[in-house]
Scaffold this motif. Sequence first.
Motif, PDB file in Angstrom:
ATOM      1  N   ALA A  76       0.836  -1.212   0.000  1.00  9.86           N
ATOM      2  CA  ALA A  76       0.000   0.000   0.000  1.00  9.86           C
ATOM      3  C   ALA A  76       0.863   1.251   0.000  1.00  9.86           C
ATOM      4  CB  ALA A  76      -0.932  -0.014   1.204  1.00  9.86           C
ATOM      5  N   LEU A  77       1.900   1.282   0.818  1.00 12.08           N
ATOM      6  CA  LEU A  77       2.800   2.433   0.863  1.00 12.08           C
ATOM      7  C   LEU A  77       3.523   2.630  -0.470  1.00 12.08           C
ATOM      8  CD1 LEU A  77       4.415   1.964   4.400  1.00 12.08           C
ATOM      9  CD2 LEU A  77       2.917   3.841   3.699  1.00 12.08           C
ATOM     10  N   ASP A  78       3.827   1.527  -1.145  1.00  9.34           N
ATOM     11  CA  ASP A  78       4.576   1.603  -2.399  1.00  9.34           C
ATOM     12  C   ASP A  78       3.702   1.903  -3.611  1.00  9.34           C
ATOM     13  OD1 ASP A  78       6.835   1.135  -0.986  1.00  9.34           O
ATOM     14  OD2 ASP A  78       7.275  -0.842  -1.815  1.00  9.34           O
ATOM     15  N   GLY A  79       2.382   1.936  -3.439  1.00  8.83           N
ATOM     16  CA  GLY A  79       1.549   2.397  -4.541  1.00  8.83           C
ATOM     17  C   GLY A  79       0.540   1.426  -5.108  1.00  8.83           C
ATOM     18  N   VAL A  80       0.328   0.260  -4.469  1.00  9.95           N
ATOM     19  CA  VAL A  80      -0.769  -0.600  -4.923  1.00  9.95           C
ATOM     20  C   VAL A  80      -2.079   0.177  -4.760  1.00  9.95           C
ATOM     21  CG1 VAL A  80      -2.110  -2.662  -4.344  1.00  9.95           C
ATOM     22  CG2 VAL A  80       0.370  -2.800  -4.526  1.00  9.95           C
ATOM     23  N   LYS A  81      -2.897   0.177  -5.788  1.00 12.22           N
ATOM     24  CA  LYS A  81      -4.087   1.038  -5.818  1.00 12.22           C
ATOM     25  C   LYS A  81      -5.254   0.470  -5.032  1.00 12.22           C
ATOM     26  CE  LYS A  81      -7.262   3.225  -9.117  1.00 12.22           C
ATOM     27  NZ  LYS A  81      -7.596   3.379 -10.570  1.00 12.22           N
ATOM     28  N   GLU A  82      -5.442  -0.846  -5.116  1.00 16.01           N
ATOM     29  CA  GLU A  82      -6.603  -1.489  -4.500  1.00 16.01           C
ATOM     30  C   GLU A  82      -6.170  -2.822  -3.906  1.00 16.01           C
ATOM     31  OE1 GLU A  82     -11.050  -3.102  -5.845  1.00 16.01           O
ATOM     32  OE2 GLU A  82      -9.818  -1.942  -7.244  1.00 16.01           O
ATOM     33  N   MET A  83      -6.720  -3.162  -2.728  1.00 19.56           N
ATOM     34  CA  MET A  83      -6.321  -4.396  -2.070  1.00 19.56           C
ATOM     35  C   MET A  83      -7.541  -5.061  -1.420  1.00 19.56           C
ATOM     36  SD  MET A  83      -3.319  -4.993   0.786  1.00 19.56           S
ATOM     37  CE  MET A  83      -2.275  -3.859  -0.121  1.00 19.56           C
ATOM     38  N   SER A  84      -7.763  -6.321  -1.770  1.00 20.30           N
ATOM     39  CA  SER A  84      -8.819  -7.119  -1.155  1.00 20.30           C
ATOM     40  C   SER A  84      -8.144  -8.151  -0.257  1.00 20.30           C
ATOM     41  CB  SER A  84      -9.662  -7.825  -2.218  1.00 20.30           C
ATOM     42  OG  SER A  84     -10.291  -6.883  -3.059  1.00 20.30           O
ATOM     43  N   ILE A  85      -8.361  -8.009   1.041  1.00 13.59           N
ATOM     44  CA  ILE A  85      -7.737  -8.902   2.013  1.00 13.59           C
ATOM     45  C   ILE A  85      -8.744  -9.950   2.456  1.00 13.59           C
ATOM     46  CG2 ILE A  85      -6.714  -9.059   4.316  1.00 13.59           C
ATOM     47  CD1 ILE A  85      -5.596  -6.256   3.901  1.00 13.59           C
ATOM     48  N   PHE A  86      -8.359 -11.209   2.317  1.00 13.76           N
ATOM     49  CA  PHE A  86      -9.218 -12.329   2.699  1.00 13.76           C
ATOM     50  C   PHE A  86      -8.633 -13.033   3.918  1.00 13.76           C
ATOM     51  CE2 PHE A  86     -10.898 -11.637  -1.459  1.00 13.76           C
ATOM     52  CZ  PHE A  86     -12.194 -12.157  -1.435  1.00 13.76           C
ATOM     53  N   ASN A  87      -9.514 -13.358   4.860  1.00 11.15           N
ATOM     54  CA  ASN A  87      -9.089 -14.113   6.034  1.00 11.15           C
ATOM     55  C   ASN A  87     -10.273 -14.889   6.586  1.00 11.15           C
ATOM     56  OD1 ASN A  87      -6.423 -14.111   7.708  1.00 11.15           O
ATOM     57  ND2 ASN A  87      -8.061 -14.327   9.217  1.00 11.15           N
ATOM     58  N   ARG A  88      -9.969 -15.989   7.228  1.00 15.19           N
ATOM     59  CA  ARG A  88     -11.025 -16.719   7.912  1.00 15.19           C
ATOM     60  C   ARG A  88     -11.457 -15.959   9.163  1.00 15.19           C
ATOM     61  NH1 ARG A  88     -11.308 -21.375   5.234  1.00 15.19           N
ATOM     62  NH2 ARG A  88      -9.380 -22.331   4.427  1.00 15.19           N
ATOM     63  N   ASP A  89     -12.644 -16.255   9.632  1.00 15.34           N
ATOM     64  CA  ASP A  89     -13.140 -15.633  10.861  1.00 15.34           C
ATOM     65  C   ASP A  89     -12.520 -16.376  12.043  1.00 15.34           C
ATOM     66  OD1 ASP A  89     -14.444 -14.210  12.745  1.00 15.34           O
ATOM     67  OD2 ASP A  89     -16.473 -14.763  12.144  1.00 15.34           O
ATOM     68  N   ASP A  90     -11.212 -16.118  12.256  1.00 13.48           N
ATOM     69  CA  ASP A  90     -10.465 -16.814  13.295  1.00 13.48           C
ATOM     70  C   ASP A  90      -9.726 -15.799  14.156  1.00 13.48           C
ATOM     71  OD1 ASP A  90      -8.355 -15.958  11.725  1.00 13.48           O
ATOM     72  OD2 ASP A  90      -7.841 -17.957  10.973  1.00 13.48           O
ATOM     73  N   GLU A  91      -8.648 -16.224  14.807  1.00 14.75           N
ATOM     74  CA  GLU A  91      -7.938 -15.329  15.723  1.00 14.75           C
ATOM     75  C   GLU A  91      -7.251 -14.176  15.014  1.00 14.75           C
ATOM     76  OE1 GLU A  91      -4.994 -18.778  14.919  1.00 14.75           O
ATOM     77  OE2 GLU A  91      -7.162 -18.469  15.081  1.00 14.75           O
ATOM     78  N   PHE A  92      -7.084 -14.272  13.692  1.00 14.97           N
ATOM     79  CA  PHE A  92      -6.452 -13.202  12.933  1.00 14.97           C
ATOM     80  C   PHE A  92      -7.464 -12.227  12.315  1.00 14.97           C
ATOM     81  CE2 PHE A  92      -3.030 -16.429  12.809  1.00 14.97           C
ATOM     82  CZ  PHE A  92      -1.997 -15.653  13.306  1.00 14.97           C
ATOM     83  N   TRP A  93      -8.759 -12.448  12.534  1.00 15.48           N
ATOM     84  CA  TRP A  93      -9.767 -11.587  11.915  1.00 15.48           C
ATOM     85  C   TRP A  93      -9.627 -10.138  12.364  1.00 15.48           C
ATOM     86  CZ3 TRP A  93     -12.687 -11.723   7.818  1.00 15.48           C
ATOM     87  CH2 TRP A  93     -13.745 -10.815   7.691  1.00 15.48           C
ATOM     88  N   GLU A  94      -9.396  -9.927  13.655  1.00 18.57           N
ATOM     89  CA  GLU A  94      -9.245  -8.567  14.159  1.00 18.57           C
ATOM     90  C   GLU A  94      -7.997  -7.905  13.573  1.00 18.57           C
ATOM     91  OE1 GLU A  94     -11.396  -6.711  15.888  1.00 18.57           O
ATOM     92  OE2 GLU A  94     -12.751  -8.426  15.630  1.00 18.57           O
ATOM     93  N   SER A  95      -6.946  -8.675  13.400  1.00 21.17           N
ATOM     94  CA  SER A  95      -5.749  -8.151  12.759  1.00 21.17           C
ATOM     95  C   SER A  95      -6.041  -7.743  11.320  1.00 21.17           C
ATOM     96  CB  SER A  95      -4.631  -9.200  12.786  1.00 21.17           C
ATOM     97  OG  SER A  95      -3.491  -8.756  12.073  1.00 21.17           O
ATOM     98  N   ALA A  96      -6.817  -8.550  10.620  1.00 16.35           N
ATOM     99  CA  ALA A  96      -7.202  -8.218   9.248  1.00 16.35           C
ATOM    100  C   ALA A  96      -7.997  -6.918   9.208  1.00 16.35           C
ATOM    101  CB  ALA A  96      -8.006  -9.366   8.637  1.00 16.35           C
ATOM    102  N   LYS A  97      -8.923  -6.757  10.141  1.00 16.04           N
ATOM    103  CA  LYS A  97      -9.710  -5.517  10.226  1.00 16.04           C
ATOM    104  C   LYS A  97      -8.799  -4.311  10.457  1.00 16.04           C
ATOM    105  CE  LYS A  97     -13.440  -5.276  12.662  1.00 16.04           C
ATOM    106  NZ  LYS A  97     -14.411  -5.431  13.784  1.00 16.04           N
ATOM    107  N   HIS A  98      -7.849  -4.476  11.365  1.00  8.66           N
ATOM    108  CA  HIS A  98      -6.918  -3.388  11.661  1.00  8.66           C
ATOM    109  C   HIS A  98      -6.076  -3.041  10.436  1.00  8.66           C
ATOM    110  CE1 HIS A  98      -2.939  -1.862  13.066  1.00  8.66           C
ATOM    111  NE2 HIS A  98      -3.717  -1.087  13.803  1.00  8.66           N
ATOM    112  N   ASN A  99      -5.626  -4.065   9.697  1.00  5.47           N
ATOM    113  CA  ASN A  99      -4.821  -3.812   8.498  1.00  5.47           C
ATOM    114  C   ASN A  99      -5.589  -2.983   7.483  1.00  5.47           C
ATOM    115  OD1 ASN A  99      -2.858  -5.350   9.709  1.00  5.47           O
ATOM    116  ND2 ASN A  99      -3.184  -7.155   8.433  1.00  5.47           N
ATOM    117  N   VAL A 100      -6.844  -3.325   7.271  1.00  8.16           N
ATOM    118  CA  VAL A 100      -7.675  -2.586   6.324  1.00  8.16           C
ATOM    119  C   VAL A 100      -7.861  -1.143   6.784  1.00  8.16           C
ATOM    120  CG1 VAL A 100     -10.024  -2.381   5.427  1.00  8.16           C
ATOM    121  CG2 VAL A 100      -8.857  -4.591   5.374  1.00  8.16           C
ATOM    122  N   GLU A 101      -8.142  -0.973   8.052  1.00  5.11           N
ATOM    123  CA  GLU A 101      -8.374   0.378   8.586  1.00  5.11           C
ATOM    124  C   GLU A 101      -7.150   1.263   8.451  1.00  5.11           C
ATOM    125  OE1 GLU A 101      -9.601  -0.416  12.546  1.00  5.11           O
ATOM    126  OE2 GLU A 101     -11.607  -1.147  11.968  1.00  5.11           O
TER     127      GLU A 101
END
Length: 290
Positions: A146-171
């Motif tokens: 994202a910092l280097d210039g990717v325009k759009e990113m769709s992040i996929f994750n299971r609803d597991d212990e990393f889901w909150e981390s995925a939410k934070h990454n998107v935010e």
Amino acid sequence: MLNELDGHTILIGLMAYPIRHSMSPTMHNHAFHKLGLNYAYLAFEIDNEKLPGAIDAIRTLDMRGSNISMPNKQKVIPYLDKLDPATEMIGAVNTVVNDNGVLTGYTTDGIGFMKSLDVDGINIRGQKMVLAGAGGAATAIAVQAALDGVKEMSIFNRDDEFWESAKHNVEIINEKTDCHATLHRLEDQEDFKSEIDSAFIYCDATSVGMNPLQDQTLVTDPSWFRKDLVVYDTVYAPRTTKLMEVAEEAGVEHVYNGLGMMIYQGAAAFKLWTGEDMPVDYISEVIFGE
């Protein structure tokens, strides 16, 4: 011994648990030898309990720094003096640099990912990425891309212990960069297929494909992949993962494992410690046979 150790040898460490399997000591010590640098790189089995004392030892022993791996990448942050801006966003450290007792944390995984594509002439800036995973490596890749210039990113994750981390990454990507990121549930296979279909690159930054999951892949159907899609698996052992086999069956022209990312994240840390460029062609040939 690759180098003649003496009273002036500078020590660099690797702190993680378990860690005896790591190729990093071999990689860095061969690079030091090739360039004639008086450094030594050693692995130390350090878990969360031993971490505070180990970080103190970097200062006490005047080590140049250390690599940090699981389970310490996040736990190490409170014991450091500074973080570089990207690392603040990522919230994990894989490299510590000691400048006269001041310890700065960096994350080079994302840098290694981007560099491994750049050297092969693949430019994902301005493009859409689909990324599976939200662990340490996935987070570093997401933020750096994202910092280097990717325009759009769709992040996929299971609803597991990393889901909150995925939410934070998107935010944080949406707040701190010009990239537009969205979060998707990996359980929704129709959505997963649709997002990959419109992407320039698909990257699996999960542990699927690595032992003991070496016979598994998140994408099993070759029809999901176009020939002009870039497919990247961050796993490098085995060298050809199940995901890569599916991509090759689909005729995908640009298929990568995580070996390049592993080498170039190491090269970025090497540069931070020594100020020199790692001889990556030599390392790739001598250590990895590529």
